[in-house]
Design a protein around this motif. Structure first.
Motif, PDB file in Angstrom:
ATOM      1  N   LEU A   1       0.747  -1.304   0.117  1.00  0.00           N
ATOM      2  CA  LEU A   1      -0.376   0.074   0.404  1.00  0.00           C
ATOM      3  C   LEU A   1       0.718   1.150   0.219  1.00  0.00           C
ATOM      4  CD1 LEU A   1      -2.717  -1.067   2.463  1.00  0.00           C
ATOM      5  CD2 LEU A   1      -2.673  -1.100   0.244  1.00  0.00           C
ATOM      6  N   ASP A   2       2.172   1.566   0.289  1.00  0.00           N
ATOM      7  CA  ASP A   2       2.680   2.424   0.831  1.00  0.00           C
ATOM      8  C   ASP A   2       3.255   2.488  -0.580  1.00  0.00           C
ATOM      9  OD1 ASP A   2       2.482   2.355   3.171  1.00  0.00           O
ATOM     10  OD2 ASP A   2       4.303   1.959   4.004  1.00  0.00           O
ATOM     11  N   HIS A   3       3.452   1.703  -1.575  1.00  0.00           N
ATOM     12  CA  HIS A   3       3.582   2.255  -3.091  1.00  0.00           C
ATOM     13  C   HIS A   3       2.007   3.353  -3.680  1.00  0.00           C
ATOM     14  CE1 HIS A   3       7.458   0.047  -3.702  1.00  0.00           C
ATOM     15  NE2 HIS A   3       7.449  -0.563  -2.347  1.00  0.00           N
ATOM     16  N   TYR A   4       1.373   2.554  -2.930  1.00  0.00           N
ATOM     17  CA  TYR A   4       0.422   4.237  -3.840  1.00  0.00           C
ATOM     18  C   TYR A   4       0.057   5.413  -2.818  1.00  0.00           C
ATOM     19  CZ  TYR A   4      -0.391  -0.363  -6.670  1.00  0.00           C
ATOM     20  OH  TYR A   4      -0.686  -1.064  -7.363  1.00  0.00           O
ATOM     21  N   ARG A   5       0.427   4.351  -1.595  1.00  0.00           N
ATOM     22  CA  ARG A   5       0.153   6.327  -0.455  1.00  0.00           C
ATOM     23  C   ARG A   5       1.222   6.914  -0.612  1.00  0.00           C
ATOM     24  NH1 ARG A   5      -2.010   2.121   4.232  1.00  0.00           N
ATOM     25  NH2 ARG A   5      -0.067   1.337   4.049  1.00  0.00           N
ATOM     26  N   TYR A   6       2.204   6.964  -1.258  1.00  0.00           N
ATOM     27  CA  TYR A   6       3.986   7.683  -0.198  1.00  0.00           C
ATOM     28  C   TYR A   6       4.759   7.454  -1.827  1.00  0.00           C
ATOM     29  CZ  TYR A   6       2.397   6.897   4.276  1.00  0.00           C
ATOM     30  OH  TYR A   6       2.387   7.023   5.345  1.00  0.00           O
ATOM     31  N   THR A   7       5.320   8.746  -2.042  1.00  0.00           N
ATOM     32  CA  THR A   7       5.867   8.660  -3.009  1.00  0.00           C
ATOM     33  C   THR A   7       7.213   8.357  -3.230  1.00  0.00           C
ATOM     34  OG1 THR A   7       7.291  11.070  -2.035  1.00  0.00           O
ATOM     35  CG2 THR A   7       4.733  11.192  -3.756  1.00  0.00           C
ATOM     36  N   ALA A   8       8.225   8.305  -3.957  1.00  0.00           N
ATOM     37  CA  ALA A   8       9.069   7.472  -3.793  1.00  0.00           C
ATOM     38  C   ALA A   8      10.287   8.680  -2.811  1.00  0.00           C
ATOM     39  CB  ALA A   8      10.186   7.315  -5.167  1.00  0.00           C
ATOM     40  N   ARG A   9       9.964   9.911  -2.591  1.00  0.00           N
ATOM     41  CA  ARG A   9      10.651  10.201  -2.340  1.00  0.00           C
ATOM     42  C   ARG A   9      10.581  10.341  -0.216  1.00  0.00           C
ATOM     43  NH1 ARG A   9      10.933  14.899  -4.164  1.00  0.00           N
ATOM     44  NH2 ARG A   9      13.512  15.272  -4.338  1.00  0.00           N
ATOM     45  N   SER A  10       9.011  10.454  -0.310  1.00  0.00           N
ATOM     46  CA  SER A  10       8.065  10.378   0.810  1.00  0.00           C
ATOM     47  C   SER A  10       8.589   8.739   1.073  1.00  0.00           C
ATOM     48  CB  SER A  10       6.927  10.066   0.862  1.00  0.00           C
ATOM     49  OG  SER A  10       6.420  11.496   0.895  1.00  0.00           O
ATOM     50  N   ARG A  11       8.650   7.263   0.533  1.00  0.00           N
ATOM     51  CA  ARG A  11       9.361   5.625   1.115  1.00  0.00           C
ATOM     52  C   ARG A  11      11.033   5.895   1.576  1.00  0.00           C
ATOM     53  NH1 ARG A  11       6.356   4.587  -3.682  1.00  0.00           N
ATOM     54  NH2 ARG A  11       8.805   3.855  -4.189  1.00  0.00           N
ATOM     55  N   TYR A  12      11.714   6.704   0.805  1.00  0.00           N
ATOM     56  CA  TYR A  12      13.212   6.773   1.582  1.00  0.00           C
ATOM     57  C   TYR A  12      12.992   7.491   2.504  1.00  0.00           C
ATOM     58  CZ  TYR A  12      17.751   7.491   1.584  1.00  0.00           C
ATOM     59  OH  TYR A  12      19.558   7.879   2.039  1.00  0.00           O
ATOM     60  N   ARG A  13      12.289   8.798   2.349  1.00  0.00           N
ATOM     61  CA  ARG A  13      12.111   9.276   4.468  1.00  0.00           C
ATOM     62  C   ARG A  13      11.316   8.497   4.726  1.00  0.00           C
ATOM     63  NH1 ARG A  13      13.558  14.576   5.062  1.00  0.00           N
ATOM     64  NH2 ARG A  13      13.339  16.263   2.634  1.00  0.00           N
ATOM     65  N   ARG A  14      10.873   7.801   5.475  1.00  0.00           N
ATOM     66  CA  ARG A  14      10.264   6.531   6.003  1.00  0.00           C
ATOM     67  C   ARG A  14      11.365   5.581   6.258  1.00  0.00           C
ATOM     68  NH1 ARG A  14       5.425   6.468   7.353  1.00  0.00           N
ATOM     69  NH2 ARG A  14       5.058   4.333   6.679  1.00  0.00           N
ATOM     70  N   LEU A  15      11.383   4.824   5.059  1.00  0.00           N
ATOM     71  CA  LEU A  15      13.156   4.376   5.514  1.00  0.00           C
ATOM     72  C   LEU A  15      14.314   4.447   6.628  1.00  0.00           C
ATOM     73  CD1 LEU A  15      14.237   1.735   4.925  1.00  0.00           C
ATOM     74  CD2 LEU A  15      14.901   2.597   2.909  1.00  0.00           C
ATOM     75  N   ILE A  16      14.350   5.621   5.904  1.00  0.00           N
ATOM     76  CA  ILE A  16      15.708   5.775   6.866  1.00  0.00           C
ATOM     77  C   ILE A  16      14.736   6.348   7.908  1.00  0.00           C
ATOM     78  CG2 ILE A  16      16.967   6.357   5.241  1.00  0.00           C
ATOM     79  CD1 ILE A  16      16.843   9.534   5.277  1.00  0.00           C
ATOM     80  N   ASP A  17      14.027   7.340   8.325  1.00  0.00           N
ATOM     81  CA  ASP A  17      13.529   7.531  10.090  1.00  0.00           C
ATOM     82  C   ASP A  17      13.636   6.895  10.867  1.00  0.00           C
ATOM     83  OD1 ASP A  17      13.294  10.213   9.254  1.00  0.00           O
ATOM     84  OD2 ASP A  17      11.183  10.297   8.645  1.00  0.00           O
ATOM     85  N   ARG A  18      13.274   5.556  10.052  1.00  0.00           N
ATOM     86  CA  ARG A  18      12.492   3.857  10.625  1.00  0.00           C
ATOM     87  C   ARG A  18      13.824   3.375  10.714  1.00  0.00           C
ATOM     88  NH1 ARG A  18       7.579   2.122  11.213  1.00  0.00           N
ATOM     89  NH2 ARG A  18       8.240  -0.653  12.530  1.00  0.00           N
ATOM     90  N   CYS A  19      14.552   3.139   9.952  1.00  0.00           N
ATOM     91  CA  CYS A  19      15.647   2.402   9.897  1.00  0.00           C
ATOM     92  C   CYS A  19      17.406   3.426   9.436  1.00  0.00           C
ATOM     93  CB  CYS A  19      15.575   0.904   9.364  1.00  0.00           C
ATOM     94  SG  CYS A  19      15.110  -0.531   9.962  1.00  0.00           S
TER      95      CYS A  19
ATOM     96  N   LEU B   1      13.195   0.062  -3.167  1.00  0.00           N
ATOM     97  CA  LEU B   1      12.043   1.331  -3.180  1.00  0.00           C
ATOM     98  C   LEU B   1      11.177   1.284  -4.616  1.00  0.00           C
ATOM     99  CD1 LEU B   1      14.051   3.834  -1.168  1.00  0.00           C
ATOM    100  CD2 LEU B   1      12.287   2.834   0.078  1.00  0.00           C
ATOM    101  N   ASN B   2      11.597   0.048  -5.542  1.00  0.00           N
ATOM    102  CA  ASN B   2      11.113   0.676  -6.190  1.00  0.00           C
ATOM    103  C   ASN B   2      11.651   1.324  -7.945  1.00  0.00           C
ATOM    104  OD1 ASN B   2      10.447  -1.189  -8.820  1.00  0.00           O
ATOM    105  ND2 ASN B   2       8.580  -0.498  -7.906  1.00  0.00           N
ATOM    106  N   ILE B   3      12.559   1.820  -7.600  1.00  0.00           N
ATOM    107  CA  ILE B   3      13.485   3.775  -7.769  1.00  0.00           C
ATOM    108  C   ILE B   3      14.670   3.218  -8.691  1.00  0.00           C
ATOM    109  CG2 ILE B   3      11.756   4.933  -6.756  1.00  0.00           C
ATOM    110  CD1 ILE B   3      14.147   5.003  -5.229  1.00  0.00           C
ATOM    111  N   THR B   4      15.007   4.167  -9.769  1.00  0.00           N
ATOM    112  CA  THR B   4      17.247   3.311 -10.105  1.00  0.00           C
ATOM    113  C   THR B   4      17.883   4.000  -9.066  1.00  0.00           C
ATOM    114  OG1 THR B   4      16.663   6.175 -11.274  1.00  0.00           O
ATOM    115  CG2 THR B   4      15.213   4.414 -12.214  1.00  0.00           C
TER     116      THR B   4
END
Length: 197
Positions: free
Chosen positions: A144-162, A178-181
């Motif tokens: 669901l995060d792939h639909y809820r968040y942009t790639a930038r937001s997914r990366y931020r969430r990843l580094i905030d969490r871990c 993250l399914n980005i290049t």
């Protein structure tokens, strides 16, 4: 960014007491040293193993035949379990390849042995149900995060969490997860590191 010590990369563990499984693997599991790139499970082959990671990191990979590319779908770190769960419990065909991302040391048992442990009493079966439920929540949430968040937001969430994943994992594997290049991830890292958003 400050690390929240209560947050982990693999959220399926949150709220679970898996000490029984760690102890079982440590007591009954075979100690195995694996080199970087060595495969624990191979997609398309029967899944067989559950391992407690004493040292190192594993990555879960799927192959896209049309593109001829492998994609990283997850990781298992030191102090965690690595398996194609629940497929390993019955020797079903593995959906992913699991490979050591660096030199690793594990305590390994067969999935069938774990299934027998789960079948041994109702309390153990309840552990199985809770693990499956938490795994589903984690994987569903990531989807669901792939639909809820942009790639930038997914990366931020990843580094905030871990935040430690940036030191442990390659840029290529983080980008794949993250399914980005990797080029776009490099750009995001520079923007976020230097505060340019």
């Amino acid at each position: 960014m400050t690390q929240n010590k209560n947050k982990q990369f693999n959220t399926y563990k949150e709220g679970l007491d898996l000490e029984f499984l760690r102890e079982y693997c440590m007591e009954h599991g075979e100690r195995r040293v694996m080199e970087r790139g060595e495969t624990l499970e191979e997609a398309g082959e029967p899944a067989q193993w559950v391992a407690f990671v004493e040292r190192g990191c594993f990555k879960y990979m799927v192959h896209n035949d049309e593109e001829g590319k492998d994609y990283c779908t997850g990781f298992a770190f030191e102090g965690e379990f690595v398996a194609d769960f629940p497929y390993c419990l019955d020797g079903d065909v593995s959906e992913v390849s699991i490979e050591a991302d660096m030199p690793c040391e594990v305590r390994i048992i067969s999935g069938r042995e774990l299934q027998a442990l789960f079948d041994s009493d109702p309390k153990m079966m309840l552990h199985n149900v809770r693990i499956l439920k938490n795994l589903f929540k984690m994987v569903y949430g990531r989807d669901l995060d792939h639909y809820r968040y942009t790639a930038r937001s997914r990366y931020r969430r990843l580094i905030d969490r871990c935040p430690q994943v940036v030191q442990i994992l390659s840029l290529k594997d983080i980008a794949s997860f993250l399914n980005i290049t990797p080029i776009y991830l490099s750009k995001l890292r520079k923007e976020i590191t230097f505060g340019k958003t």
